[in-house]
Design an enzyme around this catalytic site. Sequence first.
Site, PDB file in Angstrom:
ATOM      1  N   THR A  80      43.874  47.234  81.637  1.00 42.08           N
ATOM      2  CA  THR A  80      43.582  46.605  80.445  1.00 42.08           C
ATOM      3  C   THR A  80      42.425  45.728  80.731  1.00 42.08           C
ATOM      4  O   THR A  80      41.961  45.031  79.967  1.00 42.08           O
ATOM      5  CB  THR A  80      44.839  45.507  79.916  1.00 42.08           C
ATOM      6  OG1 THR A  80      45.374  44.774  80.853  1.00 42.08           O
ATOM      7  CG2 THR A  80      45.739  46.451  79.042  1.00 42.08           C
ATOM      8  N   LYS A 104      58.108  40.409  86.429  1.00 39.98           N
ATOM      9  CA  LYS A 104      57.390  41.364  87.188  1.00 39.98           C
ATOM     10  C   LYS A 104      56.814  40.851  88.380  1.00 39.98           C
ATOM     11  O   LYS A 104      56.518  39.808  88.639  1.00 39.98           O
ATOM     12  CB  LYS A 104      56.045  41.679  86.391  1.00 39.98           C
ATOM     13  CG  LYS A 104      55.230  42.731  87.126  1.00 39.98           C
ATOM     14  CD  LYS A 104      54.209  43.338  86.049  1.00 39.98           C
ATOM     15  CE  LYS A 104      52.762  42.011  85.858  1.00 39.98           C
ATOM     16  NZ  LYS A 104      52.237  42.020  87.482  1.00 39.98           N
ATOM     17  N   ASP A 149      55.872  46.084  90.422  1.00 36.71           N
ATOM     18  CA  ASP A 149      54.560  46.405  89.796  1.00 36.71           C
ATOM     19  C   ASP A 149      53.603  46.813  91.177  1.00 36.71           C
ATOM     20  O   ASP A 149      52.740  45.857  91.323  1.00 36.71           O
ATOM     21  CB  ASP A 149      53.968  45.450  89.028  1.00 36.71           C
ATOM     22  CG  ASP A 149      52.719  46.047  88.407  1.00 36.71           C
ATOM     23  OD1 ASP A 149      52.145  47.060  88.516  1.00 36.71           O
ATOM     24  OD2 ASP A 149      51.914  44.962  88.117  1.00 36.71           O
ATOM     25  N   ARG A 202      50.239  34.140  82.817  1.00 38.16           N
ATOM     26  CA  ARG A 202      49.792  32.739  83.086  1.00 38.16           C
ATOM     27  C   ARG A 202      50.101  31.660  81.694  1.00 38.16           C
ATOM     28  O   ARG A 202      50.164  30.649  81.855  1.00 38.16           O
ATOM     29  CB  ARG A 202      48.006  32.757  83.209  1.00 38.16           C
ATOM     30  CG  ARG A 202      47.988  33.241  84.387  1.00 38.16           C
ATOM     31  CD  ARG A 202      46.307  33.692  84.655  1.00 38.16           C
ATOM     32  NE  ARG A 202      46.067  34.913  84.271  1.00 38.16           N
ATOM     33  CZ  ARG A 202      44.958  35.450  84.438  1.00 38.16           C
ATOM     34  NH1 ARG A 202      43.936  34.979  85.203  1.00 38.16           N
ATOM     35  NH2 ARG A 202      44.961  36.783  84.028  1.00 38.16           N
ATOM     36  N   LYS A 207      51.942  49.862  91.712  1.00 36.25           N
ATOM     37  CA  LYS A 207      51.027  51.298  91.203  1.00 36.25           C
ATOM     38  C   LYS A 207      50.874  51.760  92.381  1.00 36.25           C
ATOM     39  O   LYS A 207      49.262  52.125  92.821  1.00 36.25           O
ATOM     40  CB  LYS A 207      49.862  50.062  90.949  1.00 36.25           C
ATOM     41  CG  LYS A 207      49.793  49.081  89.651  1.00 36.25           C
ATOM     42  CD  LYS A 207      48.582  48.581  89.228  1.00 36.25           C
ATOM     43  CE  LYS A 207      48.619  47.540  88.242  1.00 36.25           C
ATOM     44  NZ  LYS A 207      49.355  46.449  88.555  1.00 36.25           N
ATOM     45  N   ASP A 239      48.873  57.818  96.040  1.00 41.58           N
ATOM     46  CA  ASP A 239      48.535  58.268  97.322  1.00 41.58           C
ATOM     47  C   ASP A 239      48.907  59.847  97.304  1.00 41.58           C
ATOM     48  O   ASP A 239      49.258  60.487  96.113  1.00 41.58           O
ATOM     49  CB  ASP A 239      49.105  57.522  98.181  1.00 41.58           C
ATOM     50  CG  ASP A 239      48.582  57.702  99.943  1.00 41.58           C
ATOM     51  OD1 ASP A 239      48.153  58.651 100.153  1.00 41.58           O
ATOM     52  OD2 ASP A 239      48.286  56.472 100.147  1.00 41.58           O
TER      53      ASP A 239
END
Length: 238
Positions: A122, A32, A59, A214, A61, A64
Site C-alpha cells: 500500500t 500482527k 508478517d 500507529r 513476507k 525466495d
Amino acid sequence: MNNSLIIALDFAAKSEIERFLKPFEDRKLFVKVGMELFYQEGPGIVHLLKEKGHRIFLDLKLHDIPNTVKSAMKGLARLECDLVNVHAAGGSDMMQAALEGLDAGTAGGRKRPNCIAVTQLTSTSQIQMNNEQLIPVTLNESVLHYASLAKNAGLDGVVCSAWESASIHTQKGDSFFTICPGIRMESDYVGDQKRVATPQFARDAGVSAIVVGRSITRSVDPVKSYEQWMDAWRGVLL
C-alpha cells in the site's frame, strides 16, 4: 478472519509489547508481528503472545526460491500462528512450496496457518510500480493478476489495499481473504502509505480484515482508540 481488526505491533522490543498490552489484559486481540519485532525478539515473542491468548498474523513476507520458502514455512508452522504470508511476486511454484512447507510443519490434528500473498504494498504508487518495477499496467490490474496467481496456487487470500478488495471478491469469491493495511480515519496522518482508505470504505468494499498500527499503538489511550476503531469498522454510529 472476516471482519477482524488486526493491530500491527510495530515495536522493536518485548518490553514495549508488554507495556502496550497491559491495559488489554482482559481482551483477546488479533495482532500482527512484523519483521522489526520478529528479527529483534525471535520466536519467543510469538510464544508470549500465544500464552496471552491472542491470535497472530506473522508478517514476514517470504520471497525466495521455492525450496527455501518451503523449508522456512515448515519451521514457521510449528509456531502455530493463525496467519502467515509470502510475496506473490515470488511466483506460483514458490507459493505452492509455501503451502507444502506449512502442511509438513503442522502437527497432526492441527489446522495449518492460513497463508496469504502480498500483491502490491500500500506504500506503492502507480508511477513507482510502472517506473521502478517496470510493470506496464495499472495497479488494479497488477493486484488482480497476483491475486489470481495466489488463488490458483491454493493460498487463502491476499494482502492488498481496500481499493482492490471488491474486484478481488467479485473474481475470487468472498471466502478468499483480502487483508488490508493502509486504513486511516479521515483525520489521520497518511504517513508513508499511498493507497489509503477509511474503515467505512473498507467495510463497503468487503474487506475481510483491516490492519491498524500507529493510530492505536501510538495513542495516549490505546484501549479507547481500539474501541473507536472497532466501532468505526463495525459501522457503529459515534
